[in-house]
Design an enzyme around this catalytic site. Structure first.
Site, short mmCIF file in Angstrom:
data_model
loop_
_atom_site.label_atom_id
_atom_site.label_comp_id
_atom_site.label_asym_id
_atom_site.label_seq_id
_atom_site.Cartn_x
_atom_site.Cartn_y
_atom_site.Cartn_z
NE ARG A 1 -0.54 0.32 4.99
CZ ARG A 1 -1.17 0.33 6.17
NH1 ARG A 1 -2.49 0.12 6.20
NH2 ARG A 1 -0.52 0.55 7.28
CG MET B 1 5.10 6.84 -0.72
SD MET B 1 6.64 7.74 -0.36
CE MET B 1 7.25 6.87 1.08
CG ASP C 1 3.77 -4.81 3.03
OD1 ASP C 1 3.67 -4.90 4.27
OD2 ASP C 1 3.69 -3.73 2.43
CB VAL D 1 12.25 -6.06 5.37
CG1 VAL D 1 11.37 -6.10 4.14
CG2 VAL D 1 11.67 -5.14 6.45
CG ASN E 1 8.27 1.96 0.11
OD1 ASN E 1 8.29 3.19 0.07
ND2 ASN E 1 7.18 1.28 0.46
CE1 TYR F 1 10.49 7.13 9.81
CE2 TYR F 1 10.93 9.50 9.79
CZ TYR F 1 10.48 8.35 9.15
OH TYR F 1 10.03 8.43 7.85
CB THR G 1 1.30 7.08 2.79
OG1 THR G 1 1.82 7.27 4.12
CG2 THR G 1 2.24 7.70 1.78
CB THR H 1 0.99 10.43 6.95
OG1 THR H 1 0.52 10.33 5.58
CG2 THR H 1 2.48 10.16 6.98
#
Length: 248
Positions: free
Chosen positions: A16, A18, A37, A61, A87, A153, A188, A191
């Site tokens: 989903r 980006m 994902d 990942v 990503n 982050y 996205t 956010t």
């Protein structure tokens, strides 16, 4: 003829936002696309919508064995990988006083260690053709700190800049390019959550262009970096922030 006919693309966090926008664009340009994902239902639905050129992989990942298994299957299904878009990522905004070691390490593992594992796992595939582009999705937070609890982050996104430059230099003579993309505020699912409308509006007013960006605007830059149009660009940083860094 699509710009990416005959090319194989792997996009992490591709179910989903980006990642999905990137997958859709690459398919339109003729690429064979692997999306990975942990969001299985959304990932499988997207792959089905995009057709036989696309395959979905349930993929943690942060797990090297899973990276190796995904890369092996992609090569068996589509052939050597030409483009990797790292990503996948998470956001956890929390004060250093409140953040646990476990929470900090989770952000670093997903946002930073996964990129190391991705590059390490995919590079042998790219070296088979001496033709590759790795695009590591960092953030505006890779250039500046924040007083809103971004210690983990920001640390992870700053790290991507150094990792990318180091690997770009290692691979410069091998036909493989490595660059970072640094989005600012993007609309996205991560956010735009219920109840976040006022926050989005407030943050948008701090942007010189007075708006947030859409995923497709990031996609256009990713497509440029993946293509031969950026053939002399490596180890570089590409910013999409509506002018925010220009004010510093």
């Amino acid at each position: 003829m699509g710009k990416f006919n005959g090319k194989v693309v792997l996009i992490t966090g591709g179910a989903r936002g980006m990642g999905a926008a990137h997958a859709q664009a690459f398919v339109k340009e003729g690429a064979k696309v692997a999306i990975s994902d942990i969001l299985v239902e959304e990932g499988e639905k997207l792959a089905a919508e995009l057709g036989e050129q696309v395959k979905f992989y349930q993929h943690d990942v942060t797990n090297q064995a899973e990276w190796e298994a995904v890369v092996d299957d992609i090569e068996n299904t589509f052939g050597p990988i030409h483009v990797l878009v790292n990503n996948a990522g998470i956001v956890l905004m929390k004060s250093i006083l409140d953040m646990s070691e476990e929470e900090y390490r989770k952000v670093i593992d997903i946002n930073q260690v996964s990129v190391f594992l991705g590059m390490k796992s995919v590079l042998p595939s790219m070296l088979k053709t001496k033709d590759g582009s790795i695009i590591n999705i960092s953030s505006l937070a890779g250039f500046r700190g924040s007083s809103h609890g971004s210690v983990a982050y920001s640390a992870s996104k700053f790290a991507l800049r150094g990792m990318t430059k180091a690997v770009a230099l290692e691979m410069a003579r091998e036909g493989i390019r490595v660059n970072t993309v640094h989005p600012g505020l993007i609309l996205t699912p991560m956010t735009v959550q219920k109840g976040a409308e006022e926050i989005i509006e407030h943050l948008s007013k701090e942007i010189p262009m007075q708006r947030a960006a859409h995923p497709e605007e990031v996609t256009k830059l990713v497509m440029f970096l993946a293509s031969s149009d950026s053939s002399f660009s490596t180890g570089s940083e590409y910013i999409l922030d509506g002018g925010q860094l220009a004010e510093l």
